[in-house]
Design a protein around this motif. Structure first.
Motif, PDB file in Angstrom:
ATOM      1  N   LYS A  52       0.945  -1.204   0.053  1.00 19.34           N
ATOM      2  CA  LYS A  52      -0.001   0.004   0.077  1.00 19.34           C
ATOM      3  C   LYS A  52       0.859   1.064   0.020  1.00 19.34           C
ATOM      4  O   LYS A  52       0.346   2.276  -0.435  1.00 19.34           O
ATOM      5  CB  LYS A  52      -0.923  -0.201   1.070  1.00 19.34           C
ATOM      6  CG  LYS A  52      -0.248   0.213   2.494  1.00 19.34           C
ATOM      7  CD  LYS A  52      -1.256   0.308   3.516  1.00 19.34           C
ATOM      8  CE  LYS A  52      -0.507   0.342   4.870  1.00 19.34           C
ATOM      9  NZ  LYS A  52      -1.362   0.528   6.058  1.00 19.34           N
ATOM     10  N   LEU A 134      -1.723   7.552 -10.636  1.00 17.59           N
ATOM     11  CA  LEU A 134      -2.314   8.285  -9.678  1.00 17.59           C
ATOM     12  C   LEU A 134      -2.737   9.328 -10.310  1.00 17.59           C
ATOM     13  O   LEU A 134      -3.705  10.014  -9.458  1.00 17.59           O
ATOM     14  CB  LEU A 134      -0.619   8.979  -9.129  1.00 17.59           C
ATOM     15  CG  LEU A 134       0.117   7.821  -8.422  1.00 17.59           C
ATOM     16  CD1 LEU A 134       1.601   8.415  -8.045  1.00 17.59           C
ATOM     17  CD2 LEU A 134      -0.497   7.388  -6.868  1.00 17.59           C
ATOM     18  N   GLN A 137      -6.414  10.536  -8.836  1.00 18.04           N
ATOM     19  CA  GLN A 137      -6.911   9.514  -7.747  1.00 18.04           C
ATOM     20  C   GLN A 137      -6.858  10.393  -6.292  1.00 18.04           C
ATOM     21  O   GLN A 137      -5.829  11.310  -6.282  1.00 18.04           O
ATOM     22  CB  GLN A 137      -5.833   8.497  -7.713  1.00 18.04           C
ATOM     23  CG  GLN A 137      -5.916   7.384  -8.817  1.00 18.04           C
ATOM     24  CD  GLN A 137      -7.208   6.678  -8.909  1.00 18.04           C
ATOM     25  OE1 GLN A 137      -7.923   6.229  -8.095  1.00 18.04           O
ATOM     26  NE2 GLN A 137      -7.891   6.820 -10.239  1.00 18.04           N
ATOM     27  N   VAL A 139      -5.586  10.147  -2.698  1.00 13.47           N
ATOM     28  CA  VAL A 139      -4.466   9.876  -1.943  1.00 13.47           C
ATOM     29  C   VAL A 139      -4.342  10.374  -0.466  1.00 13.47           C
ATOM     30  O   VAL A 139      -4.720  11.332  -0.683  1.00 13.47           O
ATOM     31  CB  VAL A 139      -3.144   9.930  -2.782  1.00 13.47           C
ATOM     32  CG1 VAL A 139      -3.244   9.086  -3.995  1.00 13.47           C
ATOM     33  CG2 VAL A 139      -2.738  11.506  -2.808  1.00 13.47           C
ATOM     34  N   THR A 140      -3.760   9.626   0.273  1.00 13.84           N
ATOM     35  CA  THR A 140      -3.251  10.454   1.597  1.00 13.84           C
ATOM     36  C   THR A 140      -1.939  10.259   1.826  1.00 13.84           C
ATOM     37  O   THR A 140      -1.336   9.240   1.549  1.00 13.84           O
ATOM     38  CB  THR A 140      -4.145   9.738   2.681  1.00 13.84           C
ATOM     39  OG1 THR A 140      -5.429   9.887   2.444  1.00 13.84           O
ATOM     40  CG2 THR A 140      -3.591  10.085   4.003  1.00 13.84           C
ATOM     41  N   THR A 187      -5.026  14.684   2.843  1.00 12.96           N
ATOM     42  CA  THR A 187      -5.722  14.090   1.726  1.00 12.96           C
ATOM     43  C   THR A 187      -6.216  14.908   0.706  1.00 12.96           C
ATOM     44  O   THR A 187      -6.427  15.944   0.911  1.00 12.96           O
ATOM     45  CB  THR A 187      -7.193  13.231   2.277  1.00 12.96           C
ATOM     46  OG1 THR A 187      -6.712  12.405   3.238  1.00 12.96           O
ATOM     47  CG2 THR A 187      -7.689  12.331   1.203  1.00 12.96           C
ATOM     48  N   THR A 189      -6.874  14.997  -4.040  1.00 14.58           N
ATOM     49  CA  THR A 189      -6.861  14.137  -5.375  1.00 14.58           C
ATOM     50  C   THR A 189      -5.873  14.903  -6.247  1.00 14.58           C
ATOM     51  O   THR A 189      -5.937  15.867  -6.398  1.00 14.58           O
ATOM     52  CB  THR A 189      -8.565  14.395  -5.837  1.00 14.58           C
ATOM     53  OG1 THR A 189      -9.339  13.778  -4.921  1.00 14.58           O
ATOM     54  CG2 THR A 189      -8.767  13.880  -7.096  1.00 14.58           C
ATOM     55  N   LEU A 223       2.508   7.263   1.428  1.00 19.09           N
ATOM     56  CA  LEU A 223       1.607   7.711   0.520  1.00 19.09           C
ATOM     57  C   LEU A 223       0.752   6.544  -0.033  1.00 19.09           C
ATOM     58  O   LEU A 223       1.486   5.453  -0.403  1.00 19.09           O
ATOM     59  CB  LEU A 223       2.587   8.164  -0.704  1.00 19.09           C
ATOM     60  CG  LEU A 223       1.511   8.447  -2.000  1.00 19.09           C
ATOM     61  CD1 LEU A 223       0.471   9.866  -1.849  1.00 19.09           C
ATOM     62  CD2 LEU A 223       2.358   8.776  -3.286  1.00 19.09           C
ATOM     63  N   GLU A 224      -0.400   6.719   0.247  1.00 18.66           N
ATOM     64  CA  GLU A 224      -1.500   5.602  -0.231  1.00 18.66           C
ATOM     65  C   GLU A 224      -2.780   5.920  -0.867  1.00 18.66           C
ATOM     66  O   GLU A 224      -3.008   7.313  -0.790  1.00 18.66           O
ATOM     67  CB  GLU A 224      -1.967   4.834   1.273  1.00 18.66           C
ATOM     68  CG  GLU A 224      -2.426   5.637   2.207  1.00 18.66           C
ATOM     69  CD  GLU A 224      -2.456   4.913   3.512  1.00 18.66           C
ATOM     70  OE1 GLU A 224      -2.970   3.733   3.535  1.00 18.66           O
ATOM     71  OE2 GLU A 224      -1.805   5.417   4.408  1.00 18.66           O
ATOM     72  N   TYR A 225      -3.362   5.252  -1.375  1.00 16.56           N
ATOM     73  CA  TYR A 225      -4.546   5.266  -2.111  1.00 16.56           C
ATOM     74  C   TYR A 225      -5.738   5.755  -0.910  1.00 16.56           C
ATOM     75  O   TYR A 225      -5.467   4.849   0.026  1.00 16.56           O
ATOM     76  CB  TYR A 225      -4.871   4.320  -3.127  1.00 16.56           C
ATOM     77  CG  TYR A 225      -4.319   4.402  -4.139  1.00 16.56           C
ATOM     78  CD1 TYR A 225      -4.398   5.547  -5.509  1.00 16.56           C
ATOM     79  CD2 TYR A 225      -3.211   3.641  -4.536  1.00 16.56           C
ATOM     80  CE1 TYR A 225      -3.852   5.089  -6.592  1.00 16.56           C
ATOM     81  CE2 TYR A 225      -2.446   3.458  -5.657  1.00 16.56           C
ATOM     82  CZ  TYR A 225      -2.762   4.311  -6.736  1.00 16.56           C
ATOM     83  OH  TYR A 225      -1.956   4.361  -7.933  1.00 16.56           O
TER      84      TYR A 225
END
Length: 349
Positions: A52, A134, A137, A139-140, A187, A189, A223-225
């Motif tokens: 992740k 990416l 998307q 992401v956080t 968070t 986009t 960094l993750e979705y």
């Protein structure tokens, strides 16, 4: 146990312990009766499949170049580029070890940034390879930080669409960092569109202030979705090292047996040695010899250091050449005479 469903759809008769085993099984629920709209977003974002954390070496475990660094560029923790910005402020990066009494952060190491003279917009950045998956998307980004005194650290996220295109700022926020470890998250986009070319990446930058004297600390960058900062993903050192070696690795004494790091054979007026990389590299790497002190041996003859050349570097192997004459097919081995002598293979973004 009697379960009653009244006219309004209310279910009663289920004890605190829930349903007994085997009451609800694959045959009990109608197909598609449980959908994403019925699962809270906070819970849905914890359903992670595969790796992740898109940041490599976010736990600052791998330091192939050494555990300290002062120069601009890739010179300390793997995959992290240090920019001293304008004015060339004096910046020192070191690897530090968490005390066992630190229980909130599970990683072993953290990065210390010490800036002793002023400058303009210094930062530490990770370039996450390949922007296309990416784009558009949510992401956080999350990271643990603290400082010697209260400061503001900026998070700047840039899109680099690839070769011959300008890097554009896509997101910016600021964190108020105190003298205690704290987890920060943001968070957003990522923009969509743009023409993606070779070497595209997403730059995740953490920017300390331009102050003359400042000490800041970074740990567990992720960094993750999705919209939730989940727990930091801990990977084994071996896996993290392999991910890093796609971008950089060093051929040194630890690669071989004792002083010997490889063998080869003579061809015409030169000797050739194949080097097999520990990982498939991102691109054909650039090579450099540091602290040159090596010897070439064939049979009982020490040929010393003889005009080392690099040639034909591919993604999985390269070739070293030495100006040593002999009979075609004569075998030799290469020894590094010092621990600080190494050949670097660099395919960083």
């Amino acid at each position: 146990m009697a379960i009653v469903i009244n006219g309004s759809g209310t279910v009663t008769g289920i004890s605190v312990g829930g349903l007994p085993d085997s009451i609800v099984d694959a045959g009990t629920l109608a197909t598609d009766s449980v959908t994403t709209t019925k699962i809270p977003a906070a819970l849905e974002n914890t359903f992670v499949s595969g790796r992740k954390n898109l940041i490599i070496n976010g736990g600052f475990d791998v330091w192939q170049r050494g555990t300290t660094g002062t120069a601009q560029g890739y010179n300390s923790a793997d995959r992290w580029y240090i920019s001293r910005g304008g004015g060339s402020p004096a910046v020192s990066i070191t690897r530090e070890t968490f005390a066992t009494t630190e229980t909130d952060i599970k990683s072993k190491y953290y990065l210390q940034w010490v800036q002793s003279t002023g400058g303009t917009t210094p930062y530490i950045v990770q370039r996450v390879e390949e922007i296309k998956p990416l784009l558009g998307q949510e992401v956080t980004v999350s990271v643990w930080m603290k400082a010697a005194s209260a400061v503001t650290i900026d998070l700047d996220v840039y899109i680099d669409y690839g070769d011959a295109q300008s890097t554009t700022l896509d997101e910016n926020t600021s964190f108020s960092v105190t003298t205690s470890w704290q987890k920060f998250q943001h968070t957003f986009t990522i923009s969509s569109g743009g023409t993606v070319a070779a070497n595209s990446n997403l730059e995740v930058r953490f920017s300390p202030p331009d102050s003359n004297t400042i000490t800041t600390y970074f740990a567990e960058a992720q960094l993750e979705y999705g919209s939730t900062a989940t727990d930091f993903e801990h990977r084994s050192y071996g896996e993290e090292l392999a991910l890093c070696q796609r971008y950089f690795w060093r051929l040194d004494r630890t690669y071989g047996s004792g002083n010997t790091i490889g063998t080869g054979s003579n061809y015409a007026s030169s000797s050739l040695m194949m080097v097999y990389y520990p990982a498939v590299m991102r691109a054909s790497p650039t090579t450099a010899l540091t602290n040159a002190n090596y010897s070439l041996y064939s049979n009982t003859t020490n040929h010393g250091a003889n005009s080392l050349t690099f040639s034909t570097n591919g993604l999985m192997q390269g070739r070293l050449g030495f100006a040593v004459a002999g009979s075609t097919g004569d075998a030799f081995h290469l020894d590094l005479e010092n621990d600080d002598t190494y050949i670097s293979y660099d395919a960083e973004l």
